[in-house]
Scaffold this active site. Sequence first.
Site, PDB file in Angstrom:
ATOM      1  N   LYS A  98       0.851  -1.199   0.000  1.00 18.79           N
ATOM      2  CA  LYS A  98       0.000   0.000   0.000  1.00 18.79           C
ATOM      3  C   LYS A  98       0.879   1.238   0.000  1.00 18.79           C
ATOM      4  CE  LYS A  98       0.738   1.488   4.413  1.00 18.79           C
ATOM      5  NZ  LYS A  98       1.332   2.795   4.779  1.00 18.79           N
ATOM      6  N   ASP A 122      -3.173  -2.077   9.844  1.00 20.96           N
ATOM      7  CA  ASP A 122      -3.064  -2.049   8.389  1.00 20.96           C
ATOM      8  C   ASP A 122      -3.508  -3.356   7.735  1.00 20.96           C
ATOM      9  OD1 ASP A 122      -2.096   0.533   8.298  1.00 20.96           O
ATOM     10  OD2 ASP A 122       0.011  -0.053   8.191  1.00 20.96           O
TER      11      ASP A 122
END
Length: 309
Positions: A16, A143
């Site tokens: 990401k 996350d």
Amino acid sequence: MEVTSATPVTARVPAKVNLELRIGPLEDDGYHSLSTVFHAVDLVDHVTVRPADKWSVTTTGMGAGTVPDDETNLALRAAQFIARRVGTDEALAVEVAKNIPVAGGMAGGSADAAAALVAVDALWETGFSPLELQDMAAELGSDVPFALEGGTAIGSGRGEHLVPVLSRGSFEWVFALHHEGLSTPAVYAECDRLRGTDPVPEPEPNAALMAALRAGDVDALAGNLHNDLQDAACSLMPRLTDTMNLGLNNGALGAIVSGSGPTVAFLCADHNAALDLMVGLTASTICDEVVTATGPVHGAHVVHDVRPR
């Protein structure tokens, strides 16, 4: 519950980049609330799980020597989490093939945990719903839920509360990697130090960034990239500033430190511009490695063809 399966399963999971990371004030528990826009890119790790006599985890690829091979490994923790949830005494060997930088601000460890959840769920045919997997992911780390989902999403709280973002088209990225990692707690502490006693507002998404994503407008997106941790990361590692300046002077539309760093992400106009920038950065030796990627892409999922690209 007996969950024996002899066939290894491999899951692929993306890295990401935070298109926006806004950090709230330091709270009494030592954490910060945040508002972020996650964006998954096709720089991927593969996690393979297979039946074994005892639990183990091994890592190959980028930064393998710095990844723990004990109970602190997030992929192993995720696999054992499911084992406890289904009540089995069976063990697995977990194998992680890394392309996502270690301690690079791209959530590589969290990605591996998400891939392990998906792979073990498939191997043992446990049949957890997407919501159940998301709940497990949130327990493993803030996350991890986004690594399961992929795409582009707003994250709030610690990042674990997700709302998908409508995004048109795809975007081309170049990532300048620095093999010297940055400690996330150290970057947050430096951010607090640099802020001093100035009041810090509660974080919220930038409407202009949302509009750029909806329109697929790469120029507007480049102009609205933002990371509250960027100054802190550059304070601790000044060459990140030089890296960003070099990329911007060589055709990048925008530059941002990814997460807590030290990876620098450059947004480019198109694929050819990304390749040109990659060549320029590589020739400069200002960073340790340069890779290109495209986003958004899907989150963690089982694959059957895992040959190297």
